[in-house]
Design an enzyme around this catalytic site. Sequence first.
Site, mmCIF file in Angstrom:
data_model
loop_
_atom_site.group_PDB
_atom_site.id
_atom_site.type_symbol
_atom_site.label_atom_id
_atom_site.label_comp_id
_atom_site.label_asym_id
_atom_site.label_seq_id
_atom_site.Cartn_x
_atom_site.Cartn_y
_atom_site.Cartn_z
ATOM 1 C CB CYS A 197 -0.902 -0.004 1.228
ATOM 2 S SG CYS A 197 -2.018 1.407 1.321
ATOM 3 C CB CYS A 248 -2.049 3.713 8.019
ATOM 4 S SG CYS A 248 -3.128 4.516 6.800
ATOM 5 C CB CYS A 305 -1.604 -0.608 8.267
ATOM 6 S SG CYS A 305 -2.242 -1.829 7.101
ATOM 7 C CB CYS A 346 -15.837 -7.295 4.984
ATOM 8 S SG CYS A 346 -17.128 -7.140 6.233
ATOM 9 C CB CYS A 403 -19.274 -4.575 3.666
ATOM 10 S SG CYS A 403 -18.561 -3.006 4.215
ATOM 11 C CB CYS A 431 -19.209 -0.219 7.826
ATOM 12 S SG CYS A 431 -18.200 -1.177 8.988
ATOM 13 N NE ARG A 456 -18.824 -5.683 11.707
ATOM 14 C CZ ARG A 456 -18.869 -5.130 10.500
ATOM 15 N NH1 ARG A 456 -17.752 -4.936 9.813
ATOM 16 N NH2 ARG A 456 -20.015 -4.761 9.980
#
Length: 394
Positions: free
Chosen positions: A65, A69, A72, A109, A142, A202, A272
């Site tokens: 990616c 972040c 992550c 998801c 999702c 979400c 969740r």
Amino acid sequence: MDLLNTLVDKGLRRELPTREEALAVLATSDDDLLEVVAAAGKVRRQWFGRRVKLNYLVNLKSGLCPEDCSYCSQRLGSKAEILKYTWLKPDEASKAAAAGVAGGAKRVCLVASGRGPTDRDVDRVSQTIEAIKEQNEGVEVCACLGLLSAGQADRLRSAGADAYNHNLNTSEETYGDITTTHTYADRVETVQQAQAAGLSACSGLIAGMGESDADLVDVVFSLRELDPDSVPVNFLIPFEGTPLAKEWNLTPQRCLRILAMVRFVCPDVEVRLAGGREVHLRSMQPLALHLVNSIFLGDYLTSEGQAGQADLDMIADAGFDVEGAGTTTLPRHRTDAAAEAETGGDCGSHAGGCAPCGDVADEPGVAEAGVPGARTDLVAVRRRGAGTDLAPNA
């Protein structure tokens, strides 16, 4: 205690607590923990009974990616030994999704690493959604693809997507401390685009990144204002090779207090329990079911969860029921408000959402020796399921 009686009364009326009340929940002592859980449990049961919704993650594209972040393992420059692969074909993703559905998952998801999808990526995911819907009747899908461009949410909905996930993660004030390649406002805008397209939003948070109680309350109050239908609560697993590798700040008791605070602030929303529950809640996971009404089944994006059958046994042993495909998750007043909004009515569900469901620091790592609470023995890098030739955990 008076605080808890007040919060229960407000939760049953869907009334927003004060910031001081939310902070007070986080400040309660371990001696009061069971009272806190019992009080929040009354609110949970009012709106969701004893049902637990199961969700299943399919990592469509793993690693590499360009975003930075801090939490992550898939971030820019990550040296984590995770699975790295490009886009799964629609039939591969559908096969992975079917394993989760067979295990009891009501929602699939679909997650992809990256800043956000190109139009070609949206076409690819749309084909995957169509394949999953065709082969798994009644399943919710999702999409979790990062920052959206104009029109992409509408295209995903047209393909059959039911929801879109994009987490706020932490407070606006401290957001720049964990990510510099995009902004907090970018995340809010993406959640709003999903809502405008008629997708169920979400959006949630990550706890344990060194934030203060005030930061936790700030992000949860921001989520309440944004009004997603689902709020995933993730607990950081410090991953070797990331900037937060030494942040082992959570205890099972603190995790439960955070979940209780979220339930009081968002009483009628699908809360969740997401990444990190096995590491930080450990044997106290069943208590969390009195606070949340939704969990992920099996594995996460790049880390393995506890066995899918163990999840099912935990739910049954705690006296809860897996929510069936024919059951509507949200209370009627929320679903009615959503339907009204689609036809141009006013959405008044409350009286007073590169961050997919699983970019949630759900990855294991090796903590520095001697760090209190570090339990890296409880986690393992995902080596099965999507992107491999091994059967998934579902």
